[in-house]
Design a protein around this motif. Structure first.
Motif, PDB file in Angstrom:
ATOM      1  N   ASP A   3     -35.162  -1.971 -18.600  1.00  0.00           N
ATOM      2  CA  ASP A   3     -34.999  -3.151 -17.773  1.00  0.00           C
ATOM      3  C   ASP A   3     -35.716  -4.346 -18.383  1.00  0.00           C
ATOM      4  O   ASP A   3     -36.815  -4.222 -18.934  1.00  0.00           O
ATOM      5  N   ILE A   4     -35.061  -5.508 -18.301  1.00  0.00           N
ATOM      6  CA  ILE A   4     -35.673  -6.769 -18.722  1.00  0.00           C
ATOM      7  C   ILE A   4     -35.943  -7.559 -17.446  1.00  0.00           C
ATOM      8  O   ILE A   4     -35.019  -7.906 -16.718  1.00  0.00           O
ATOM      9  N   LYS A   5     -37.198  -7.815 -17.146  1.00  0.00           N
ATOM     10  CA  LYS A   5     -37.556  -8.379 -15.843  1.00  0.00           C
ATOM     11  C   LYS A   5     -37.358  -9.887 -15.765  1.00  0.00           C
ATOM     12  O   LYS A   5     -37.224 -10.444 -14.678  1.00  0.00           O
ATOM     13  N   ILE A   6     -37.373 -10.577 -16.908  1.00  0.00           N
ATOM     14  CA  ILE A   6     -37.353 -12.043 -16.904  1.00  0.00           C
ATOM     15  C   ILE A   6     -36.066 -12.550 -17.535  1.00  0.00           C
ATOM     16  O   ILE A   6     -35.751 -12.233 -18.685  1.00  0.00           O
ATOM     17  N   GLY A   7     -35.323 -13.361 -16.761  1.00  0.00           N
ATOM     18  CA  GLY A   7     -34.111 -13.987 -17.262  1.00  0.00           C
ATOM     19  C   GLY A   7     -34.294 -15.487 -17.361  1.00  0.00           C
ATOM     20  O   GLY A   7     -34.974 -16.102 -16.530  1.00  0.00           O
ATOM     21  N   ILE A   8     -33.683 -16.080 -18.355  1.00  0.00           N
ATOM     22  CA  ILE A   8     -33.747 -17.526 -18.584  1.00  0.00           C
ATOM     23  C   ILE A   8     -32.315 -18.044 -18.653  1.00  0.00           C
ATOM     24  O   ILE A   8     -31.501 -17.532 -19.436  1.00  0.00           O
ATOM     25  N   ILE A   9     -31.999 -19.034 -17.824  1.00  0.00           N
ATOM     26  CA  ILE A   9     -30.699 -19.687 -17.900  1.00  0.00           C
ATOM     27  C   ILE A   9     -30.927 -21.080 -18.468  1.00  0.00           C
ATOM     28  O   ILE A   9     -31.691 -21.872 -17.915  1.00  0.00           O
TER      29      ILE A   9
END
Length: 290
Positions: A3-9
C-alpha cells in the motif's frame, strides 16, 4: 505491491515530481474507466508516494472531461489514505497575490456537468461534507509551507474555493458576485475530488497556487500569458518543495482523519439489498462494511 499511503494530484503546471526516485508507471483500470494518466509511484526521501497529473502529463483534458471517479478510485486501490491536491487558482481578494499559497477549508460548487459521487445504481449514501477539507492534513500542509519561508510567498490558511465549470473564465459580474460571497480563490477541479475522496474515506487537502487575480481586478487586462506561465513555473517549483516537506511530516506522524471512517453512518441502503453488480463495482469502498 505494498500500500502507498500518500497520493499527490498535480494540477496545471505540475505534471511531474522532479525529486521522485525509484519510479514505476502503473496502469490502473477501474470500474469507472481509466484515470487521467498512468499513475507514477516512487519514493520521496524514502517515503513511498504515488503521483497523478490531473489533466494528463500533456494537459489534454478539460476540467469537465476529468475522470474524477476513476482518479480517486485508482488512488484508493493503491492504498492511498491521504491526498495532497496541488491546484492553480485565481485570486478573488486583493490581499491574496500571485504566487501566494492558499489552503482552503471550504468550497462553493458552481459546476453543472459533472458526476461527483460513487453511489447510485441501487445504493444510497450521504456523506457529511460540512468540513470538506481534512483539518489535520490541512494543518500539516500549512506547517510545511510556513517552515520553508518561500521567497515572495504568503500563506493563507483557510478560505473558500469557488469551483466553476470552465473552461472559460468568469465574467466580471460573476467574479464580483463571488467576492461578495467573501470567497478567496477560484478554480475548476477540486470540489469533485474532495467529495469523492471523502466517499472513498481518504483525507484530502488542497494546496492552492495563485497564478493571477481573477477578472474583477482592475489590472487584470494587463496580465499577459507570459506572466501567467511564469507564475505557473514558480508555483510548480514551490509546490514540489512543499509536498516534500508534507510527505516527510506525514510519514513521521500520519494522523487519524475523520475522513477515514466517512462511510460508517453514511450508507442508508441495507447492504443485503444492494444489487450484486453494484456491490462488485464498489467492493473497494464497501468491503470494510460488508
Amino acid at each position: 505491491m505494498a500500500d502507498i499511503k500518500i497520493g499527490i494530484i498535480g494540477g496545471s503546471g505540475l505534471y511531474k515530481m522532479d525529486a521522485l526516485q525509484d519510479i514505476e508507471e502503473i496502469t490502473v483500470e477501474t470500474p469507472f474507466g481509466a484515470p487521467s494518466d498512468r499513475l507514477i509511484s516512487g519514493t520521496l526521501d524514502g517515503t513511498p508516494v504515488v503521483f497523478l497529473p490531473r489533466h494528463g502529463r500533456h494537459h489534454h483534458l478539460l476540467p469537465t472531461e476529468l475522470p474524477f471517479q476513476a482518479n480517486i478510485y485508482a488512488l484508493k486501490s493503491l492504498g492511498v489514505a491521504y491526498i495532497i491536491s496541488a491546484s492553480a487558482v485565481g485570486s478573488l481578494q486583493g490581499h491574496i497575490k500571485p504566487v501566494d499559497m492558499v489552503i482552503p477549508d471550504q468550497f462553493i460548487d458552481r459546476t453543472r456537468h459533472r458526476t461527483d459521487t460513487f453511489f447510485g445504481d441501487g445504493i444510497v449514501a450521504h456523506i457529511a461534507f460540512g468540513d470538506p477539507i481534512c483539518p489535520q492534513l490541512a494543518k500539516i500542509l500549512g506547517d510545511a509551507v510556513a517552515s520553508l519561508n518561500l521567497e515572495g510567498v504568503d500563506l493563507h490558511q483557510g478560505g473558500t474555493y469557488v469551483c466553476m465549470e470552465g473552461p472559460a473564465f468568469s465574467t466580471k459580474a460573476e467574479s464580483n458576485l463571488y467576492r461578495g460571497w467573501d470567497a478567496s480563490i477560484i478554480g475548476m477541479t477540486n470540489l469533485q475530488e474532495a467529495k469523492l475522496a471523502r466517499e472513498a474515506e481518504i483525507a484530502y487537502a488542497t494546496l492552492a497556487l495563485v497564478t493571477d487575480y481573477d477578472c474583477w481586478h482592475p489590472d487584470h487586462d494587463s496580465v499577459t500569458v507570459e506572466m501567467v506561465i511564469g507564475n505557473l513555473h514558480k508555483n510548480a517549483t514551490n509546490a514540489q518543495k512543499v509536498i516534500r516537506a508534507v510527505v516527510e511530516k506525514l510519514a513521521a506522524n500520519p494522523p487519524q482523519s475523520p475522513a477515514h471512517d466517512a462511510l460508517k453512518y453514511a450508507i442508508l441502503t441495507p447492504l443485503d439489498q444492494v444489487p450484486a453488480s453494484t456491490k462488485e463495482k464498489l467492493a473497494l469502498l464497501l468491503n470494510k462494511y460488508l
